[in-house]
Enzyme design. Sequence first.
Site, PDB file in Angstrom:
ATOM      1  N   ALA A  74       0.600  -1.215   0.048  1.00  0.00           N
ATOM      2  CA  ALA A  74       0.021   0.005  -0.079  1.00  0.00           C
ATOM      3  C   ALA A  74       0.730   1.336   0.035  1.00  0.00           C
ATOM      4  CB  ALA A  74      -1.002   0.052   1.198  1.00  0.00           C
ATOM      5  N   ASN A 154      -6.792   3.426  10.120  1.00  0.00           N
ATOM      6  CA  ASN A 154      -5.863   2.437  10.498  1.00  0.00           C
ATOM      7  C   ASN A 154      -5.850   2.661  12.114  1.00  0.00           C
ATOM      8  OD1 ASN A 154      -4.104   4.667   9.214  1.00  0.00           O
ATOM      9  ND2 ASN A 154      -2.755   3.887  10.567  1.00  0.00           N
ATOM     10  N   GLN A 182      -7.075  -0.702   5.165  1.00  0.00           N
ATOM     11  CA  GLN A 182      -7.650  -1.312   6.423  1.00  0.00           C
ATOM     12  C   GLN A 182      -9.143  -1.905   6.202  1.00  0.00           C
ATOM     13  OE1 GLN A 182      -6.504  -1.905   9.432  1.00  0.00           O
ATOM     14  NE2 GLN A 182      -4.362  -0.771   8.876  1.00  0.00           N
ATOM     15  N   HIS A 204      -0.782  -7.990   3.032  1.00  0.00           N
ATOM     16  CA  HIS A 204      -0.470  -8.471   4.555  1.00  0.00           C
ATOM     17  C   HIS A 204      -1.592  -7.984   5.664  1.00  0.00           C
ATOM     18  CE1 HIS A 204       1.343  -5.096   6.505  1.00  0.00           C
ATOM     19  NE2 HIS A 204       1.616  -4.413   5.251  1.00  0.00           N
ATOM     20  N   CYS A 329       6.922   5.247  18.872  1.00  0.00           N
ATOM     21  CA  CYS A 329       8.265   5.661  19.231  1.00  0.00           C
ATOM     22  C   CYS A 329       9.265   6.369  18.142  1.00  0.00           C
ATOM     23  CB  CYS A 329       9.043   4.226  19.414  1.00  0.00           C
ATOM     24  SG  CYS A 329       8.905   3.881  21.214  1.00  0.00           S
TER      25      CYS A 329
HETATM   26  C1  LIG Z   1      -0.309  -0.629   6.710  1.00  0.00           C
HETATM   27  C2  LIG Z   1      -1.023   0.446   5.991  1.00  0.00           C
HETATM   28  C3  LIG Z   1      -0.151   0.893   4.660  1.00  0.00           C
HETATM   29  C4  LIG Z   1       1.012   0.449   4.357  1.00  0.00           C
HETATM   30  O1  LIG Z   1       0.904  -0.634   3.818  1.00  0.00           O
HETATM   31  P1  LIG Z   1       2.185  -1.401   3.338  1.00  0.00           P
HETATM   32  O2  LIG Z   1       1.584  -2.451   2.421  1.00  0.00           O
HETATM   33  O3  LIG Z   1       3.000  -2.171   4.602  1.00  0.00           O
HETATM   34  O4  LIG Z   1       3.148  -0.605   2.673  1.00  0.00           O
HETATM   35  C5  LIG Z   1      -0.737   2.018   4.041  1.00  0.00           C
HETATM   36  N1  LIG Z   1      -2.346   2.662   4.694  1.00  0.00           N
HETATM   37  C6  LIG Z   1      -2.758   2.205   5.554  1.00  0.00           C
HETATM   38  C7  LIG Z   1      -3.855   2.855   5.744  1.00  0.00           C
HETATM   39  C8  LIG Z   1      -2.293   0.971   6.213  1.00  0.00           C
HETATM   40  O5  LIG Z   1      -2.833   0.711   7.505  1.00  0.00           O
END
Ligand SMILES: *Cc1c(COP(=O)(O)O)cnc(C)c1O
Length: 405
Positions: A74, A154, A182, A204, A329
């Site tokens: 993403a 998220n 999400q 993932h 962090c």
């Molecule tokens: C986890 C997340 C991302 C990043 O996704 P990756 O596949 O780990 O690069 C981007 N946007 C939102 C809202 C996310 O929760």
Amino acid sequence: MLKFPIYLDNSATTPMDPRVLDAMVPYYLDHFGNAASRNHPFGWEAEDAVDKAREQIAKLINCTEKEIIFTSGATEGDNLAIKGIYDMYARKGNHIITVTTEHKAVLDTCKHLEKLGAQITYLGVDSEGNIDLNELENAITDKTILVAIMYANNEVGTIHPIKKIAEITHKKGALLFTDATQAAGKISIDVERDGIDLMAFTAHKMYGPKGVGALYVRRKNPRVKVTAQMDGGGHERGMRSGTLNVPGIVGFGKACEIAMNEMDADAERLSKLRDKLDTALLSLEESYLNGNKNSRLPQLTNISFKYVEGEGLMMAFNQNIAVSSGSACTSASLEPSYVLKALGLGDDLAHSSLRFSLGRFSTEEQVDYTIEQVTKAVHKLREMSPLWEMFKEGIDLSTIEWAAH
Ligand SMILES: *Cc1c(COP(=O)(O)O)cnc(C)c1O
């Protein structure tokens, strides 16, 4: 029997579904071909597998296979959509609208473009994380090329009214990009019903493998194009070069197929478990729900436990239960979450928050144990807290002048 540690951080990443891994394995070992090899069976097999996955993924969001551009996740999808639109539509305008509670992959991409001359409007949110649709409408100008608003947040799970946002955006002639990382596979998304022009999501966070995602790019009404951000072999209709991650893509496809079949049942079961967790933890004194209770992802809750420090709270049980706290962090300092700050939470409430995110493999027994442990830890930490003692004595803490430290 409970097995430890318990994983309640599914918004950070999900475990792979074993059915997904089973589908992937042959594409590492026997069918390892390059999907771009056009002249032998190894290539054909790989290409067939990618085609099938494209269909499975397209079905989940109701688009066509040709509208799926594979990415590494993403973060790349967010970058490709926003930078790609900025480059492609430069002649129309340089204005992009987004929201202060977006993921860093969106916000930092916008910041990057600002340095290159883009004009970015960052819309604020109310105390539940909702945007004001009138404010959005008023922010759109004839230079606006893109509105970038996530499907669901998220950290707090607030779901934005994407269909209404799309209507406003299109009325004024701009395009709508949504980061649906999400939401995809968790709640129903239909790019036609919702009026989405571009959408990023990742495997993932929906029980698929890490390092593979997709960007949906609309091909009809209107036909949308993004400028490639990586030059090379011209894969993915020229929008994203690089040899395709065939096993990852096969896994992503399988994950979408499973989500399509099981999303409703998962959401129903998990929202019940989430509500049980919510009810128990919100019955504690001075605990507050963050986000929009009525328009929220089914598997997630974010709660602030006032007078308790979230990191400390987490440390009381994080050997056994994995959750996220509202403090990120960054280098040496503990910064409170910018999302919670955007909702208007003070440092005290932002620092005292925990995000619990359930997933397909979460059980009621795990939730019961979590309720017990968190309750115990909150009580214990408050017993040791001078602030809590003062609060119980009826002292208004906001009137106290603290010594500098
Ligand atoms: C986890 C997340 C991302 C990043 O996704 P990756 O596949 O780990 O690069 C981007 N946007 C939102 C809202 C996310 O929760």
